[in-house]
Design a protein around this motif. Structure first.
Motif, PDB file in Angstrom:
ATOM      1  N   TYR A   6       0.857  -1.191   0.000  1.00 29.62           N
ATOM      2  CA  TYR A   6       0.000   0.000   0.000  1.00 29.62           C
ATOM      3  C   TYR A   6       0.892   1.239   0.000  1.00 29.62           C
ATOM      4  O   TYR A   6       1.678   1.458   0.924  1.00 29.62           O
ATOM      5  N   TYR A   7       0.741   2.027  -1.066  1.00 28.31           N
ATOM      6  CA  TYR A   7       1.479   3.283  -1.155  1.00 28.31           C
ATOM      7  C   TYR A   7       0.763   4.180  -2.148  1.00 28.31           C
ATOM      8  O   TYR A   7      -0.011   3.730  -2.990  1.00 28.31           O
ATOM      9  N   TRP A   8       1.068   5.481  -2.075  1.00 27.51           N
ATOM     10  CA  TRP A   8       0.440   6.456  -2.965  1.00 27.51           C
ATOM     11  C   TRP A   8       0.616   6.053  -4.428  1.00 27.51           C
ATOM     12  O   TRP A   8       1.711   5.675  -4.845  1.00 27.51           O
ATOM     13  N   ASP A   9      -0.442   6.186  -5.191  1.00 27.95           N
ATOM     14  CA  ASP A   9      -0.327   5.913  -6.629  1.00 27.95           C
ATOM     15  C   ASP A   9       0.331   7.111  -7.316  1.00 27.95           C
ATOM     16  O   ASP A   9       0.251   8.241  -6.854  1.00 27.95           O
ATOM     17  N   GLY A  10       1.029   6.859  -8.386  1.00 27.16           N
ATOM     18  CA  GLY A  10       1.589   7.938  -9.195  1.00 27.16           C
ATOM     19  C   GLY A  10       2.986   8.390  -8.820  1.00 27.16           C
ATOM     20  O   GLY A  10       3.555   9.240  -9.514  1.00 27.16           O
ATOM     21  N   ILE A  11       3.560   7.872  -7.743  1.00 27.17           N
ATOM     22  CA  ILE A  11       4.929   8.246  -7.374  1.00 27.17           C
ATOM     23  C   ILE A  11       5.713   7.010  -6.936  1.00 27.17           C
ATOM     24  O   ILE A  11       5.147   6.022  -6.473  1.00 27.17           O
ATOM     25  N   ARG A  34      -2.607   1.132  -7.086  1.00 26.81           N
ATOM     26  CA  ARG A  34      -2.578   1.296  -8.534  1.00 26.81           C
ATOM     27  C   ARG A  34      -3.566   0.362  -9.219  1.00 26.81           C
ATOM     28  O   ARG A  34      -3.665   0.361 -10.447  1.00 26.81           O
ATOM     29  N   GLY A  35      -4.275  -0.421  -8.426  1.00 28.85           N
ATOM     30  CA  GLY A  35      -5.219  -1.379  -8.979  1.00 28.85           C
ATOM     31  C   GLY A  35      -6.616  -0.803  -9.132  1.00 28.85           C
ATOM     32  O   GLY A  35      -6.929   0.280  -8.646  1.00 28.85           O
ATOM     33  N   PRO A  36      -7.499  -1.548  -9.793  1.00 26.40           N
ATOM     34  CA  PRO A  36      -8.858  -1.059 -10.062  1.00 26.40           C
ATOM     35  C   PRO A  36      -9.774  -1.175  -8.847  1.00 26.40           C
ATOM     36  O   PRO A  36      -9.695  -2.128  -8.073  1.00 26.40           O
ATOM     37  N   ALA A  37     -10.661  -0.205  -8.714  1.00 29.64           N
ATOM     38  CA  ALA A  37     -11.632  -0.230  -7.621  1.00 29.64           C
ATOM     39  C   ALA A  37     -12.563  -1.435  -7.740  1.00 29.64           C
ATOM     40  O   ALA A  37     -13.076  -1.923  -6.729  1.00 29.64           O
ATOM     41  N   SER A  38     -12.760  -1.916  -8.962  1.00 26.91           N
ATOM     42  CA  SER A  38     -13.641  -3.067  -9.169  1.00 26.91           C
ATOM     43  C   SER A  38     -13.115  -4.322  -8.489  1.00 26.91           C
ATOM     44  O   SER A  38     -13.868  -5.262  -8.240  1.00 26.91           O
ATOM     45  N   LYS A  39     -11.826  -4.331  -8.176  1.00 31.37           N
ATOM     46  CA  LYS A  39     -11.211  -5.454  -7.470  1.00 31.37           C
ATOM     47  C   LYS A  39     -10.935  -5.119  -6.007  1.00 31.37           C
ATOM     48  O   LYS A  39     -10.161  -5.806  -5.338  1.00 31.37           O
ATOM     49  N   GLY A  40     -11.559  -4.072  -5.530  1.00 33.85           N
ATOM     50  CA  GLY A  40     -11.358  -3.665  -4.144  1.00 33.85           C
ATOM     51  C   GLY A  40     -10.027  -3.009  -3.903  1.00 33.85           C
ATOM     52  O   GLY A  40      -9.539  -2.989  -2.758  1.00 33.85           O
ATOM     53  N   GLN A  41      -9.422  -2.465  -4.955  1.00 32.67           N
ATOM     54  CA  GLN A  41      -8.112  -1.838  -4.854  1.00 32.67           C
ATOM     55  C   GLN A  41      -8.240  -0.325  -5.025  1.00 32.67           C
ATOM     56  O   GLN A  41      -9.297   0.243  -4.800  1.00 32.67           O
ATOM     57  N   GLY A  42      -7.148   0.331  -5.381  1.00 33.24           N
ATOM     58  CA  GLY A  42      -7.156   1.780  -5.499  1.00 33.24           C
ATOM     59  C   GLY A  42      -6.906   2.449  -4.156  1.00 33.24           C
ATOM     60  O   GLY A  42      -6.794   1.800  -3.117  1.00 33.24           O
ATOM     61  N   MET A  43      -6.825   3.771  -4.180  1.00 32.17           N
ATOM     62  CA  MET A  43      -6.530   4.546  -2.978  1.00 32.17           C
ATOM     63  C   MET A  43      -7.557   4.332  -1.860  1.00 32.17           C
ATOM     64  O   MET A  43      -7.176   4.296  -0.675  1.00 32.17           O
ATOM     65  N   PRO A  44      -8.855   4.178  -2.157  1.00 33.10           N
ATOM     66  CA  PRO A  44      -9.809   3.956  -1.064  1.00 33.10           C
ATOM     67  C   PRO A  44      -9.487   2.730  -0.215  1.00 33.10           C
ATOM     68  O   PRO A  44      -9.758   2.732   0.995  1.00 33.10           O
TER      69      PRO A  44
END
Length: 245
Positions: A6-11, A34-44
């Motif tokens: 888990y780390y900030w996306d884009g850097i 950096r993953g898709p929200a549809s897979k329970g990923q992303g910054m949230p």
């Protein structure tokens, strides 16, 4: 089960030190933010863990690693945990603590790199502290880079098992972290670092050797390697760079 980073996306940021270890070892991992929200990923997904409830392992800030139910925060702590599992640290516990000491010194260096462009407050924009950043960067270039890199150059030179690695006779995660520091400093301060080959020949050789390692070479050419940019820790602002003798 794959590791979850888990780390900030884009850097690249501090998360890159962990990515390099995972990539070198060919470990299965998910760069969650950096993953898709549809897979329970992303910054949230990261904010959900940081804002959740935990008996003992609630992380203060990224990066943090999730291995099953265990959450490990802080770069040096993550690498100390992963090192033996990935074959990037000695089996002897005492030697692993020595290795961790080297990584913690890199942590100190990275904090000072960050302060070259944000010397007053992380809550303020760079433009709001540009004059202070110029003074801080000049001090960093003139005194702190030689202090830190001179130390690592000496450790390499005095390694009884040869100067190819920072500790012992095999690659460790600290070698990979020193590669990242070398890369980052060249990006941020190209004028100040133009004599690195002359001033730090052992570090230069280590950097070149790491870059040629098959897994690292593939990673550097992939889209998993985020380019350096002015949102990360190593930032290139020409007005902060300067020539050194």
């Amino acid at each position: 089960m794959a590791y979850e980073l888990y780390y900030w996306d884009g850097i690249q940021g501090r998360g890159e030190f962990v990515r390099l270890a995972l990539e070198e070892a060919g470990a299965e991992y998910v760069d969650v933010c950096r993953g898709p929200a549809s897979k329970g990923q992303g910054m949230p997904a990261m904010f959900a863990i940081m804002g959740g409830k935990s008996d003992f392992d609630l992380p203060f800030a990224p990066p943090f690693l999730k291995d099953g139910d265990l959450i490990i925060p802080h770069v040096a702590n993550i690498l100390m945990y992963l090192g033996p599992k990935l074959g990037l640290a000695p089996r002897d516990e005492g030697k692993r603590h020595v290795l961790n000491g080297l990584q913690l010194t890199i942590t100190d260096l990275v904090a000072e790199v960050h302060d070259t462009h944000h010397p007053i407050a992380t809550s303020k924009y760079y433009d709001d502290q540009k004059q202070e950043a110029k003074a801080r960067s000049a001090e960093f270039i003139e005194n702190r880079i030689p202090k830190f890199l001179g130390y690592f150059e000496k450790v390499l030179q005095q390694n009884p098992e040869g100067s190819s690695h920072i500790f012992g006779g095999e690659l460790t995660y600290v070698d990979l972290s020193l590669f990242q520091v070398y890369e980052g400093l060249h990006y941020a301060f190209p004028r100040a670092t133009k004599h690195f080959e002359r001033d730090y020949p052992h570090l230069t050789a280590l950097h070149a050797a790491v870059m040629k390692r098959p897994n690292i070479a593939r990673y550097l050419q992939s889209d998993r390697r985020i380019p350096f940019n002015e949102n990360g820790i190593f930032r290139h602002y020409p007005e902060l760079d300067k020539d050194v003798a």
